[in-house]
Design a protein around this motif. Structure first.
Motif, PDB file in Angstrom:
ATOM      1  N   ARG A  85       0.752  -1.171  -0.028  1.00  0.00           N
ATOM      2  CA  ARG A  85       0.148   0.026   0.011  1.00  0.00           C
ATOM      3  C   ARG A  85       0.923   1.236   0.280  1.00  0.00           C
ATOM      4  O   ARG A  85       1.931   1.308   0.419  1.00  0.00           O
ATOM      5  N   TRP A  86       0.423   2.286  -0.763  1.00  0.00           N
ATOM      6  CA  TRP A  86       1.053   3.839  -0.492  1.00  0.00           C
ATOM      7  C   TRP A  86      -0.074   4.677  -0.486  1.00  0.00           C
ATOM      8  O   TRP A  86      -0.811   4.864  -1.312  1.00  0.00           O
ATOM      9  N   ASP A  87       0.038   5.399   0.612  1.00  0.00           N
ATOM     10  CA  ASP A  87      -0.852   6.327   0.894  1.00  0.00           C
ATOM     11  C   ASP A  87      -0.799   7.534  -0.107  1.00  0.00           C
ATOM     12  O   ASP A  87       0.397   8.117   0.019  1.00  0.00           O
ATOM     13  N   ARG A  88      -1.866   8.004  -0.979  1.00  0.00           N
ATOM     14  CA  ARG A  88      -1.672   9.318  -1.389  1.00  0.00           C
ATOM     15  C   ARG A  88      -2.984  10.229  -1.278  1.00  0.00           C
ATOM     16  O   ARG A  88      -3.029  11.035  -2.226  1.00  0.00           O
ATOM     17  N   GLY A  89      -3.652   9.875  -0.414  1.00  0.00           N
ATOM     18  CA  GLY A  89      -4.629  10.838   0.102  1.00  0.00           C
ATOM     19  C   GLY A  89      -5.894  10.613  -0.559  1.00  0.00           C
ATOM     20  O   GLY A  89      -6.074   9.401  -1.203  1.00  0.00           O
ATOM     21  N   LEU A  90      -6.960  11.412  -0.341  1.00  0.00           N
ATOM     22  CA  LEU A  90      -8.074  10.859  -0.566  1.00  0.00           C
ATOM     23  C   LEU A  90      -8.498  10.671  -2.006  1.00  0.00           C
ATOM     24  O   LEU A  90      -7.822  11.421  -2.993  1.00  0.00           O
ATOM     25  N   THR A 136      -7.747   8.911  -4.384  1.00  0.00           N
ATOM     26  CA  THR A 136      -6.575   8.019  -5.303  1.00  0.00           C
ATOM     27  C   THR A 136      -6.334   6.800  -4.580  1.00  0.00           C
ATOM     28  O   THR A 136      -6.281   6.506  -3.605  1.00  0.00           O
ATOM     29  N   ASP A 154      -4.647   3.642  -3.331  1.00  0.00           N
ATOM     30  CA  ASP A 154      -3.471   3.417  -2.344  1.00  0.00           C
ATOM     31  C   ASP A 154      -2.733   2.215  -2.602  1.00  0.00           C
ATOM     32  O   ASP A 154      -1.948   2.049  -1.723  1.00  0.00           O
ATOM     33  N   GLN A 155      -2.797   1.890  -3.859  1.00  0.00           N
ATOM     34  CA  GLN A 155      -2.240   0.634  -4.169  1.00  0.00           C
ATOM     35  C   GLN A 155      -0.817   1.099  -4.546  1.00  0.00           C
ATOM     36  O   GLN A 155      -0.370   1.863  -5.221  1.00  0.00           O
ATOM     37  N   ASP A 178      -7.535  -2.432  -7.799  1.00  0.00           N
ATOM     38  CA  ASP A 178      -7.226  -2.695  -6.550  1.00  0.00           C
ATOM     39  C   ASP A 178      -7.090  -3.988  -5.977  1.00  0.00           C
ATOM     40  O   ASP A 178      -8.218  -4.773  -5.875  1.00  0.00           O
ATOM     41  N   HIS A 193      -3.155  16.521  -6.303  1.00  0.00           N
ATOM     42  CA  HIS A 193      -4.465  16.107  -5.829  1.00  0.00           C
ATOM     43  C   HIS A 193      -5.266  17.051  -5.212  1.00  0.00           C
ATOM     44  O   HIS A 193      -5.999  16.866  -4.488  1.00  0.00           O
TER      45      HIS A 193
END
Lengths: 485, 287
Positions: free
Chosen positions: A59-64, A66, A68-69, A185, A402
């Motif tokens: 997982r990789w958090d990119r914010g709302l 978007t 998160d993979q 996802d 974003h």
């Protein structure tokens, strides 16, 4: 060489003409090797398979709003996510760069150590290795497998074969399954797949990849390398006399022959003709015949030979990674060391470094905002009732961030020029526009200029874009056309 | 003569030799041959299922009935079904409602652009820039009004068309109807040109002012500002539908002018007419 046909003019077909056009494949039963290279091969197998199967779950958090993979090829949205990098379709050249890097990287490695890619890292090799491992679990090692293949069909043989094929198909399903996770996802798709609610394209892809994995790794195996793979054929163009290749040293090994315990090693070679190098070879060749196109440089024969040399009390290294230059140097007694740094490898390395530098710099300096201006060509300009001139433009803002952007647009270069965005009333020297996150916003812009401010024909015009802090973030040059004077 | 054997491998050679390098005639694996047979089998199945063989006047159509035309028609139907939702929204909405709805506006402009190219560009030009006698639709000079509603009416009913609701006002031909003599026409032409600072003869323009008030101001307004209801163009601007030279203006006053535009109601559907109105309004001069 004598030509049999010439020897018997007008005679019956010579023996040579009886060669069959097609031959049955000789089934290869590779034996398990033990040693340094086998350990490297196992490590590569575990690392690569783990990488392949697990990466989609990172997982990789990119914010709302978007995904998160960490690695995701989002085809419907035409985006490619790679950790902190997000690529838009117009940045496809990064893909090209990546592929060129991969190719040059392959050339570089091949010029140093031959087909090690084939021997350790190629998916065909990795999955074949995995499938042979499964085969060994069910059917035993080489000799047991040969016996089993010759044995009459019975319950035992059926069960063993059935078990093996079932596990193979299972691996195929997991392999195809992992593939589709790169495109959607992963956790969502996994749930859908198990509940039989996933799109049919996912099931079809998995079915197709299951079939190819099963056929290629279970049945075709080394034939893929020998008959199908183009890379195997042109790799020899990247070899030179300093490339490290798995080599049997005949000056040490010959004359070969079986050796009784306590017998003398005088006047004979070290090769005891045990055939272990042939038994472990995944492509079924005899390395003692010299370089062959089937050889994938995996060095399992080195492991096998070293084990035997240890047992008969002779030094290791009868088969080893060696270069053509060393073989010749030994004959003349010259210095034998591997020359890794040489013009060919330096050139490949230089290309690699330059390419990587270009990629890194362009990724680093890559802007999250892009502007495109298209000037109307038909009509070139419109004369207005107060005698002023209007030009129309399509102004596109690609907001790759974003966040929503509030921007100010100003037209510069023509005194008295004002602009208006279609859909708004304001006719000002600068106008406010906004760009939604992750969108391409298209604005119709009309620029008005008094006739007296214009030179005949084309005038220079610049669109200046400013962020909410009033900093200039883009200047796009274009033309403003008026009537000829 | 493919019958030599290579000493080292025992494989037959093809007889080809380059600089001492011989080409071996290595036999192919048998499955390779089976793939050929499988392909042949596949092609036979394909001939039965899909269009394949040409006859003299026709071709074998295949039992599945598949063809590119069928596929294309299906896709067109799909596209129509997709568009139908927008079309029905356009039919239900007024032109100003359409212009205010960002999503609908996008669809409308795209549809309007293609409808314009098909129906309007012959007279008004592909870029709507017009020509002598055919108004430029991108500028801000409107004879019958440039609001969304006015544009919709003009397109729907036409100008001096056969439609009952058509805009139908004619300018008198001051010379042929014997209302004004040549001198008066000359003076009033100078006056009209002076409204946009283009007059050549100031004293004639001064004389023409009185003629103008008496004969022209009813429709064109006291200061030449024009009047949409009467289709009287504004005379004080720089835009001349029939030319802004004095000779052109004299000709217009003497013999009158009046273009004809067909009514599109009945020829085009409701949605297309609204799309065209919104599209023309978006060209830059809409009021």
């Amino acid at each position: 060489m004598a030509n049999p046909a010439e020897d018997s003019p007008g005679g019956a077909l010579s023996e040579a003409n009886k060669q069959p056009r097609y031959v049955r494949r000789k089934k290869i039963h590779p034996k398990l090797a033990f040693g340094r290279y086998r350990i490297i091969k196992w490590s590569a197998l575990i690392a690569l398979l783990a990488f392949y199967y697990l990466i989609p779950w990172l997982r990789w958090d990119r914010g709302l709003n978007t995904p998160d993979q960490a690695i995701l090829v989002d085809i419907p949205a035409r985006k490619f996510y790679f950790f902190f990098i997000e690529l838009w379709p117009q940045e496809i050249y990064y893909w090209t760069g990546l592929l060129i890097l991969a190719a040059v990287g392959l050339f570089f490695v091949t010029s140093i150590a031959g087909r090690v890619w084939c021997g350790y890292a190629c998916p065909q090799t990795v999955w074949t290795d995995l499938f042979i491992y499964v085969e060994r679990l069910f059917e035993g090692d080489r000799n047991a497998r040969i016996r089993l293949d010759k044995a009459r069909w019975g319950i035992g043989k059926i069960l063993r074969k059935l078990g093996k094929h079932l596990v193979w198909i299972l691996i195929g399903i997991v392999t195809g399954g992992a593939w589709v996770f790169y495109f959607v996802d992963a956790p969502t798709l996994a749930r859908e797949l198990l509940a039989f609610e996933a799109p049919s394209s996912a099931y079809l892809t998995i079915a197709f990849l299951t079939a190819t994995t099963y056929v290629m790794a279970g049945w075709a195996r080394e034939q893929v390398c020998t008959y199908m793979c183009p890379y195997a054929r042109f790799q020899s163009a990247m070899f030179d006399e300093d490339t490290l290749l798995v080599t049997y040293r005949d000056e040490l090994g010959e004359p070969r022959g079986s050796h009784k315990k306590d017998a003398s090693w005088d006047a004979r070679g070290r090769c005891v003709d045990c055939n272990q190098c042939v038994a472990v070879c995944p492509t079924g060749i005899d390395i003692r015949d010299g370089q062959q196109l089937e050889c994938i440089n995996c060095a399992l024969c080195v492991d096998a030979c070293n084990s035997i040399m240890d047992r008969v009390g002779q030094p290791r290294g009868l088969i080893r990674y060696d270069t053509q230059r060393n073989l010749e140097a030994r004959e003349t007694g010259a210095d034998t060391r591997a020359r890794i740094i040489r013009p060919r490898t330096v050139t490949y390395a230089a290309i690699l470094v330059v390419l990587m530098a270009i990629m890194v710099v362009s990724l680093w300096t890559r802007s999250t905002l892009e502007v495109n201006v298209l000037r109307d060509r038909n009509p070139l300009f419109t004369l207005l009732s107060d005698g002023s001139v209007r030009n129309g433009y399509t102004y596109k803002v690609l907001n790759k961030s974003h966040d929503s952007l509030s921007l100010t647009l100003r037209a510069e270069g023509i005194p008295g020029a004002t602009l208006r965005v279609l859909g708004t009333e304001a006719e000002e020297t600068e106008v406010m526009i906004s760009a939604r996150p992750d969108q391409v916003e298209s604005f119709r812009i009309f620029v008005h200029a008094p006739l007296r401010a214009l030179e005949g024909g084309s005038n220079d015009l610049r669109f200046l874009l400013m962020n909410s802090a009033g900093e200039s973030i883009d200047i796009a040059g274009t033309a403003f056309v008026g009537p000829d004077k | 003569m493919p019958n030599e054997r290579d000493e080292l491998t025992g494989t037959e050679t093809t007889g080809h030799e380059w600089d001492g390098i011989q080409e071996l005639n290595t036999p192919l694996p048998r499955w390779w041959l089976y793939i050929l047979y499988a392909c042949i089998l596949f092609s036979v199945v394909y001939w039965v299922l899909y269009p394949a063989w040409p006859w003299i006047n026709d071709y074998s159509r295949g039992v599945l009935g598949w063809s590119r035309h069928v596929e294309l028609n299906e896709e067109i139907e799909e596209a129509k079904a997709y568009r139908a939702q927008f079309v029905s929204r356009i039919e239900a909405a007024s032109v100003s409602e359409i212009a205010a709805d960002r999503e609908l506006l996008q669809f409308t402009l795209a549809g309007g652009r293609s409808a314009f190219a098909l129906n309007c560009s012959q007279c008004h030009g592909a870029g709507a820039q017009g020509g002598v006698g055919y108004p430029n639709l991108g500028d801000d000079a409107w004879i019958w009004g440039g609001s969304l509603e006015a544009l919709e009416s003009t397109i729907r009913y036409g100008i001096r068309s056969e439609h009952d609701e058509t805009r139908d006002m004619a300018m008198p031909a001051f010379k042929s109807d014997e209302v004004l003599d040549d001198a008066e026409i000359n003076d009033v032409a100078e006056f009209i040109l002076s409204l946009s600072d283009s007059a050549g003869d100031a004293s004639a323009a001064e004389r023409g002012a009185a003629v103008y008030v008496e004969n022209c101001s009813v429709c064109h307004g006291e200061s030449g500002e024009g009047m949409h209801e009467n289709g009287a163009p504004r005379l004080s601007d720089f835009i001349w539908l029939y030319g802004g030279n004095k000779a052109d203006v004299v000709e217009t006053i003497s013999f009158s002018r009046g273009g004809v535009m067909p009514a599109w109601e009945g020829r085009l559907d409701e949605a297309t007419i609204k799309q065209l109105a919104v599209y023309v309004h978006s060209l830059g001069g809409g009021e």
